[in-house]
Write an enzyme that holds these catalytic residues in place. Structure first.
Site, PDB file in Angstrom:
ATOM      1  N   CYS A   1       0.807  -1.269  -0.073  1.00 36.85           N
ATOM      2  CA  CYS A   1      -0.044  -0.115  -0.023  1.00 36.85           C
ATOM      3  C   CYS A   1       0.886   1.216  -0.029  1.00 36.85           C
ATOM      4  O   CYS A   1       1.991   1.441   0.588  1.00 36.85           O
ATOM      5  CB  CYS A   1      -0.899   0.350   1.153  1.00 36.85           C
ATOM      6  SG  CYS A   1      -1.955  -1.174   1.229  1.00 36.85           S
TER       7      CYS A   1
ATOM      8  N   GLU B   1      16.822 -18.267  -8.027  1.00 34.78           N
ATOM      9  CA  GLU B   1      16.605 -17.113  -8.178  1.00 34.78           C
ATOM     10  C   GLU B   1      15.859 -16.950  -9.906  1.00 34.78           C
ATOM     11  O   GLU B   1      14.939 -16.353  -9.994  1.00 34.78           O
ATOM     12  CB  GLU B   1      17.880 -16.123  -8.193  1.00 34.78           C
ATOM     13  CG  GLU B   1      17.642 -14.595  -8.677  1.00 34.78           C
ATOM     14  CD  GLU B   1      16.214 -13.957  -7.877  1.00 34.78           C
ATOM     15  OE1 GLU B   1      15.958 -14.660  -6.924  1.00 34.78           O
ATOM     16  OE2 GLU B   1      16.009 -12.923  -8.161  1.00 34.78           O
TER      17      GLU B   1
ATOM     18  N   LYS C   1      12.195 -15.620 -10.536  1.00 37.64           N
ATOM     19  CA  LYS C   1      11.919 -14.504 -11.509  1.00 37.64           C
ATOM     20  C   LYS C   1      10.850 -15.056 -12.395  1.00 37.64           C
ATOM     21  O   LYS C   1      10.132 -13.898 -13.125  1.00 37.64           O
ATOM     22  CB  LYS C   1      13.119 -14.250 -12.287  1.00 37.64           C
ATOM     23  CG  LYS C   1      13.811 -12.625 -12.321  1.00 37.64           C
ATOM     24  CD  LYS C   1      14.044 -11.713 -11.231  1.00 37.64           C
ATOM     25  CE  LYS C   1      13.107 -11.837 -10.014  1.00 37.64           C
ATOM     26  NZ  LYS C   1      13.601 -11.149  -8.907  1.00 37.64           N
TER      27      LYS C   1
ATOM     28  N   HIS D   1      15.883 -38.019  -8.202  1.00 35.68           N
ATOM     29  CA  HIS D   1      15.195 -38.400  -6.977  1.00 35.68           C
ATOM     30  C   HIS D   1      13.889 -37.916  -6.982  1.00 35.68           C
ATOM     31  O   HIS D   1      13.252 -37.858  -6.081  1.00 35.68           O
ATOM     32  CB  HIS D   1      16.005 -37.948  -5.776  1.00 35.68           C
ATOM     33  CG  HIS D   1      17.239 -38.119  -5.586  1.00 35.68           C
ATOM     34  ND1 HIS D   1      17.752 -39.483  -5.247  1.00 35.68           N
ATOM     35  CD2 HIS D   1      18.592 -37.723  -5.830  1.00 35.68           C
ATOM     36  CE1 HIS D   1      19.016 -39.648  -5.384  1.00 35.68           C
ATOM     37  NE2 HIS D   1      19.548 -38.535  -5.648  1.00 35.68           N
TER      38      HIS D   1
HETATM   39  C1  AGP Z   1      11.568 -10.294  -5.678  1.00 32.59           C
HETATM   40  O1  AGP Z   1      11.615 -10.309  -7.342  1.00 32.59           O
HETATM   41  C2  AGP Z   1      10.506 -10.504  -5.098  1.00 32.59           C
HETATM   42  N1  AGP Z   1       9.516  -9.638  -5.669  1.00 32.59           N
HETATM   43  C3  AGP Z   1      10.441 -11.008  -3.760  1.00 32.59           C
HETATM   44  O2  AGP Z   1      10.818 -12.277  -3.562  1.00 32.59           O
HETATM   45  C4  AGP Z   1      11.375 -10.148  -2.558  1.00 32.59           C
HETATM   46  O3  AGP Z   1      12.607 -10.190  -2.886  1.00 32.59           O
HETATM   47  C5  AGP Z   1      11.007 -10.433  -1.214  1.00 32.59           C
HETATM   48  O4  AGP Z   1       9.405 -10.091  -0.875  1.00 32.59           O
HETATM   49  C6  AGP Z   1      11.858  -9.881  -0.009  1.00 32.59           C
HETATM   50  O5  AGP Z   1      11.804  -8.449  -0.100  1.00 32.59           O
HETATM   51  P1  AGP Z   1      12.944  -7.579   0.502  1.00 32.59           P
HETATM   52  O6  AGP Z   1      14.023  -7.883  -0.232  1.00 32.59           O
HETATM   53  O7  AGP Z   1      12.185  -6.129   0.465  1.00 32.59           O
HETATM   54  O8  AGP Z   1      12.822  -7.871   2.063  1.00 32.59           O
END
Ligand code: AGP
Length: 618
Positions: free
Chosen positions: A2, A491, A495, A514
């Site tokens: 928000c 990662e 993404k 596995h």
């Molecule tokens: C990243 O692409 C994501 N949108 C999400 O996983 C993010 O990394 C996660 O919410 C952690 O956020 P922060 O690094 O602001 O703590």
């Protein structure tokens, strides 16, 4: 989660609010609304969907007035709808409130208010705040000291459990916005034309660079000519001097500057992020992170490291584990913050807890920091946001120098985190006497060179786009790798799924047989991180096993790898670096790959469905 904006001054408030909301839209985008005061009356306009829809409605009906508040929502309590969109108003419509956070005890307050005859019109937790202020206001006004709204808000805060950033206006005090916060960010900027309120400085940057970042428990009363801050002290309010922070970011951080989307712009900023994050860290032949605020002796005593984080930041931690254990020989565990906070991890005064968070606001990571500190750990933060809760609550902090990241999918801040954690691993290795100064200098030089190598990757993306085209219509994809490559695979899969909605899973390649290999049939995409590393041959064996079962292999491989083409349908080539730095160069094509797939599938890469940039709720 928000976004809140507010403005009181000489400009047309609705213009300021709509511009601010569009800059904050990354924080939530299922509905939006504004409340503007004009001629002693409040006009509230709320719409579901994006800020653009709200803008059309405001332009259609007109919303004159020079003071107002606005909100862009990420739904927690109650589905996205006009009734649930903020601002919420009191029964008489004279008080309007925008809220970010969670009011944990809203159900009991709501019941009590309903019994008292209040008409609660939404399903949100936030609406109770407007009605509580409505209850408190007549009592506060009786003091007749000109601060009734501040007093009514402060009385209301006493009833709330949970987290909040609030902005409140009341028709009895035209031109005044009262703000308060607890565990949710809020800044106030003062410019010549008035006072600006926002969840994030990006919303006020075009008006002012000097902002007051409200502290937890602080209440600010904003008027066109200035702000006054106070803190609750028992039942009384004590004035506090607002502390101004100068933000030197360029306004470009909030603009696409010619790129089609923020994600691509931010991917292209990564060479700069690497350079800025490293700048000034090598002094002579040693790495300096003075922000750690630990002496060499204290660093030498560290015998366990926990890295706590969520999502992409957690993946940066997985990469760092390999470096910290490999270079400094300190046991390192990486844990998602939402698990860490509810376990009873073994923490001693010689444990270093490293909390990694781009936003510095993530609720689970913050709770884990607090827990670790209570248990006696030294807590160090790695974050991208100056003055964020993670920065404030940790014992020391490294800023990742990514500058504001707007796209919900984290790219440049991930690379900033990886580089910062690499520096931390070097500092620990240095303190433990595990590396010669010549070795440290050599590693630092190679790390710095990755900036140029990332530029090379960004200059030619044809192979990435071609691989993406081949995967666009797939129902699912698997990412595999070993060692550093496994962390990169995690990662890469995150993404892809978050922006393209294509189901993707990631596995340490050795785990394939596995179970996951059962998924593979003709044409199933397997993205293999097959960079130069001690386990390269093993990865190639695993991708051959997948290919033998019909998988379509996309290999991320080094430029000089002559053998890989025989084993893969698509090869994305990246410059050769030592294994320790391979995540930096291997992650970039995966970011571009995810973006290409997402665009081909017609997805909004900057604002994927159901997500928000800052996850301030548990
Ligand atoms: C990243 O692409 C994501 N949108 C999400 O996983 C993010 O990394 C996660 O919410 C952690 O956020 P922060 O690094 O602001 O703590």
């Amino acid at each position: 989660m928000c976004g809140i904006v507010g403005y009181t001054g000489t400009r047309q408030a609705s213009d300021v609010l709509l511009t601010g909301l569009s800059r904050l839209e990354y924080r939530g985008y299922d509905s939006a609304g504004i409340a503007v005061q004009h001629d002693g009356a409040m006009q509230v306009i709320c719409r579901t969907g994006r800020v653009a829809e709200l803008r059309s409605s405001v332009e259609a009906v007109g919303a004159p007035g020079r003071c107002g508040i606005g909100h862009t929502r990420w739904a927690t309590h109650g589905r996205p709808s006009e009734a649930n969109a903020h601002p919420h108003t009191s029964c008489d419509g004279r008080i309007a409130v925008v809220h970010n956070g969670i009011i944990e005890n809203f159900a009991e307050i709501r019941e009590r208010l309903a019994d008292q005859g209040h008409d609660l019109r939404s399903q949100t937790d936030s609406e109770v705040v407007a009605h509580l202020i409505e209850e408190a206001y007549p009592r506060a006004a009786a003091a007749d000291d000109g601060d009734a709204l501040v007093r009514a808000v402060s009385e209301t805060l006493g009833h709330l459990a949970g987290s909040y950033a609030l902005a409140v206006i009341c028709d009895d005090e035209p031109g005044t916005i009262v703000c308060a916060r607890k565990d949710s960010p809020l800044v106030v900027g003062l410019a010549k034309d008035g006072a600006y309120v926002a969840s994030d400085v990006v919303a006020v940057l075009d008006a002012t660079r000097d902002v007051v970042m409200l502290a937890d428990g602080q209440i600010a009363c904003c008027r066109p000519d200035g702000i006054a801050c106070c803190m609750m002290q028992g039942d009384a309010l004590a004035a506090v001097e607002p502390r101004t922070t100068h933000i030197d970011w360029d306004l470009d951080v909030a603009e696409k500057t010619g790129y089609p989307d923020f994600m691509l712009k931010e991917i292209h900023e990564q060479p700069r992020v690497i350079r800025d994050t490293l700048a000034g860290r090598l002094v002579g032949n040693s790495i300096h992170i003075d922000e750690l605020e630990l002496t060499a002796e204290e660093l030498n005593l560290i015998d366990r490291v926990y890295i706590i984080a969520c999502g992409t930041s957690y993946h940066a931690g997985l990469i760092a584990k390999n470096l910290i254990e490999g270079w400094a020989r300190i046991p390192c565990e990486v844990e998602v913050a939402s698990e860490f906070r509810y376990r009873d991890p073994i923490i001693t005064p010689t444990t270093l807890v490293v909390a990694v968070s781009q936003s510095g606001e993530t609720a689970d990571t913050l709770a884990a920091i607090r827990d670790a500190r209570v248990k006696g750990a030294r807590v160090f933060g790695i974050t991208n946001v100056i003055g964020s809760p993670v920065a404030r609550e940790a014992d020391g902090v490294i800023y990742t120098k990514a500058n504001k990241e707007i796209a919900v999918a984290s790219t440049k801040s991930f690379l900033g985190q990886v580089v910062s954690l690499t520096l931390l691993a070097l500092v620990l290795a240095q303190a433990k006497g595990k590396m010669t100064s010549g070795h440290i200098r050599q590693l630092y030089t190679e790390l710095a060179n990755t900036a140029e190598l990332v530029e090379q990757i960004l200059a030619d993306t044809e192979a990435i786009d071609e691989a993406a085209r081949a995967c666009t219509d797939a129902a699912s994809a698997l990412f595999i790798g070993r060692g550093m490559g496994a962390a990169v695979a995690h990662e890469g899969a995150l993404k892809l799924k978050e922006i393209s909605y294509l189901h993707a899973e990631s596995y340490a390649a050795g785990e394939m047989k596995h179970g996951p290999i059962a998924l593979i049939d003709e044409g199933f995409p397997v993205i293999a991180i097959a960079t130069h590393s001690p386990v390269y041959d093993k990865v190639v064996s695993n991708l051959q096993e997948a290919r033998a079962r019909g998988a379509m292999i996309v290999a991320i491989a080094t430029q000089d790898d002559e053998d890989i083409s025989a084993h893969a349908d698509h090869v994305i080539r990246i410059p050769k670096v030592r294994d320790a730095f391979s995540p930096i160069v291997a992650s970039v094509p995966l970011q571009l790959f995810a973006r290409s797939v997402a665009l081909a599938r017609g997805c909004d890469v900057d604002q994927p469905r159901n997500l928000a940039k800052s996850v301030t709720v548990e």
